[in-house]
Scaffold this active site. Structure first.
Site, PDB file in Angstrom:
ATOM      1  N   TYR A  87       0.809  -1.215   0.000  1.00 25.70           N
ATOM      2  CA  TYR A  87       0.000   0.000   0.000  1.00 25.70           C
ATOM      3  C   TYR A  87       0.844   1.267   0.000  1.00 25.70           C
ATOM      4  CZ  TYR A  87      -4.557  -2.188   0.837  1.00 25.70           C
ATOM      5  OH  TYR A  87      -5.722  -2.889   0.721  1.00 25.70           O
ATOM      6  N   LYS A 113       3.509 -15.532   3.063  1.00 31.66           N
ATOM      7  CA  LYS A 113       3.738 -16.318   1.844  1.00 31.66           C
ATOM      8  C   LYS A 113       5.239 -16.585   1.790  1.00 31.66           C
ATOM      9  CE  LYS A 113       2.308 -18.183  -2.030  1.00 31.66           C
ATOM     10  NZ  LYS A 113       1.466 -19.413  -2.059  1.00 31.66           N
ATOM     11  N   ASP A 148      -2.535 -18.583   1.170  1.00 28.12           N
ATOM     12  CA  ASP A 148      -3.520 -19.313   0.356  1.00 28.12           C
ATOM     13  C   ASP A 148      -4.220 -20.384   1.191  1.00 28.12           C
ATOM     14  OD1 ASP A 148      -1.046 -20.558   0.477  1.00 28.12           O
ATOM     15  OD2 ASP A 148      -1.045 -21.239  -1.605  1.00 28.12           O
ATOM     16  N   ASP A 189      -6.115  -7.181   4.129  1.00 27.31           N
ATOM     17  CA  ASP A 189      -7.244  -6.566   3.438  1.00 27.31           C
ATOM     18  C   ASP A 189      -8.149  -7.658   2.876  1.00 27.31           C
ATOM     19  OD1 ASP A 189      -8.808  -4.544   2.186  1.00 27.31           O
ATOM     20  OD2 ASP A 189      -7.807  -5.006   0.293  1.00 27.31           O
ATOM     21  N   ASP A 239     -12.009  -9.286   4.522  1.00 25.23           N
ATOM     22  CA  ASP A 239     -13.297  -9.337   3.815  1.00 25.23           C
ATOM     23  C   ASP A 239     -13.846 -10.763   3.828  1.00 25.23           C
ATOM     24  OD1 ASP A 239     -13.229  -6.632   3.192  1.00 25.23           O
ATOM     25  OD2 ASP A 239     -13.900  -6.969   1.120  1.00 25.23           O
TER      26      ASP A 239
HETATM   27  C1  IPM Z   1     -10.270  -1.477   3.882  1.00 27.23           C
HETATM   28  C2  IPM Z   1     -10.532  -0.912   2.507  1.00 27.23           C
HETATM   29  C3  IPM Z   1      -9.384   0.012   2.149  1.00 27.23           C
HETATM   30  C4  IPM Z   1      -8.112  -0.810   2.142  1.00 27.23           C
HETATM   31  C5  IPM Z   1      -9.577   0.744   0.801  1.00 27.23           C
HETATM   32  C6  IPM Z   1     -10.866   1.543   0.791  1.00 27.23           C
HETATM   33  C7  IPM Z   1      -8.408   1.611   0.445  1.00 27.23           C
HETATM   34  O1  IPM Z   1     -10.683  -1.943   1.599  1.00 27.23           O
HETATM   35  O2  IPM Z   1     -10.204  -0.687   4.853  1.00 27.23           O
HETATM   36  O3  IPM Z   1     -10.145  -2.701   3.991  1.00 27.23           O
HETATM   37  O4  IPM Z   1      -7.801  -1.475   1.148  1.00 27.23           O
HETATM   38  O5  IPM Z   1      -7.421  -0.805   3.161  1.00 27.23           O
HETATM   39 MG    MG Z   2     -10.705  -3.890   2.430  1.00 30.84          MG
END
Ligand code: IPM
Ligand code: MG
Length: 367
Positions: free
Chosen positions: A146, A195, A227, A251, A255
């Site tokens: 990032y 990884k 993975d 990240d 999710d």
């Molecule tokens: C998160 C989001 C952010 C990230 C984006 C919006 C830049 O996906 O907070 O997980 O990738 O960190």
């Molecule tokens: Mg995210």
């Protein structure tokens, strides 16, 4: 206690869900005798509209002058919003990355647990004794891909792009310590995800994590390739207590972890630096498709406010009160639209409420 909180409503459903979190905080203040002074700040798309940039120096300074930041969400629909006609460093997301960096928020905590009341929404296959997981992802937040050098250019007539994945041992050590400290207050197990079969940064990650693990002899540590971790999260999430990982893996895995609870609308997060300062936001995005309709689920933001009381203000009993009020509200059958079962049989006895209604029910149950 007197609390100074910066509020970033942001874009999309952000302002709606933050309003409900404030409602619940007001109920907490009344019950427990605290007071809060709020400072409202612009960040993301709304800041672009006002100032031409997603994050101003004034916003950073104002955030620093407070004890904590409570945030909704930023960003819009990438296909239709004019914000996405701008160069990448001027888009809403750049504001979020900028404030994380400027405030030194290197440890991002993302809990994922299954609410008993919402067990029917869990998409995982049934398990004997029922599904029952409770894990927290500790994601490194100010390093890695990032923030590495990046460019896009033509080389010998071929359009080429590069991102750089770099970590130093200090960046790894401090976030690893955060993970082990948290594990000490939970079930005492850290799974470090990397990884290391391919990447140098991961081999360094593993080495440093092992050094930190040696400082915490009562906490178990195991390593897992990313993975495999993605697979284990859907196969057997019960095995995890604290998952420690770098920025990009975190990240993606966070999710995934949120989805196995069946409802991304329930998941809070905290981004911390080495002091008690933190930025608290739901794990989900700005949901531009339902913005302004008043039907968003405010629970993730309300639970983020609970994390804020716990981590930035040391108010554990008050944080517990919010978490209990959320559980009690669910147990009483109140559901925002996203939590309503599609099957009418399962929806029997449940009451669908809008965003403000959910906030009212939770605020009314603060004890
Ligand atoms: C998160 C989001 C952010 C990230 C984006 C919006 C830049 O996906 O907070 O997980 O990738 O960190
Ligand atoms: Mg995210």
């Amino acid at each position: 206690m007197e609390m100074k909180i910066a509020v970033i409503g942001g874009d999309g459903i952000g302002p709606e869900i933050v309003a409900e979190a404030r409602k619940v905080l007001t109920a907490v203040c009344q019950k427990y005798g605290h007071s809060i002074t709020y400072t409202e700040l612009l960040m993301g798309g709304c800041s672009i509209d006002r100032y031409g940039v997603p994050l101003t120096q004034e916003t950073i300074e104002a955030a620093k002058a407070n004890d904590a930041v409570l945030m909704g969400s930023i960003g819009g629909d990438a296909k239709t919003s004019p914000w996405y006609q701008l160069p990448p460093e001027k888009r809403p997301e750049a504001g979020l990355l900028g404030i994380r960096k400027a405030l030194g928020l290197y440890a991002n905590l993302r809990p994922a647990y299954l609410f008993k009341e919402l067990a029917d929404s869990c998409p995982l296959s049934a398990k004997e004794g029922g599904r029952n997981f409770d894990l927290i992802i500790v994601r490194e937040l100010t390093g890695g891909l990032y923030f590495g050098e990046r460019w896009t250019k033509e080389i010998d007539g071929v359009l080429t792009a590069q991102d750089t994945l770099k970590y130093n041992e200090n960046e790894i050590r401090r976030v690893a310590r955060t993970a082990f400290e948290i594990a000490g207050k939970r079930r005492k197990k850290v799974t470090s995800v990397d990884k290391a079969n391919v990447l140098d940064t991961s081999r360094l990650w593993r080495k440093v994590v092992h050094e930190v693990a040696a400082e915490y002899p009562d906490i178990g540590e195991n390593d897992m390739l990313v993975d495999n971790c993605a697979m284990q999260l859907v196969k057997d999430p019960e095995q995890f207590d604290v998952i420690l990982t770098e920025n990009m893996f975190g990240d993606i895995l966070s999710d995934e972890a949120s989805m196995i609870t069946g409802s991304i609308g329930m998941l809070s997060s905290a981004s911390l630096n080495e002091s008690s300062f933190g930025l608290y936001e739901p794990s989900h995005g700005s949901a531009p498709d339902i913005a302004g309709l008043g039907i968003a689920n405010p629970v993730a933001t309300i639970l983020s406010a609970a994390m804020m009381l716990r981590y930035s203000f040391g108010l554990g009993a008050e944080a517990d009160a919010i978490e209990r009020a959320v559980k009690d509200t669910l147990a009483a059958g109140f559901r925002s639209a996203d939590l309503m079962p599609k099957d009418p049989e399962k929806a029997k006895g449940l009451t669908k409420v809008n965003c403000a209604g959910m906030g009212d029910e939770i605020a009314g149950r603060i004890q």
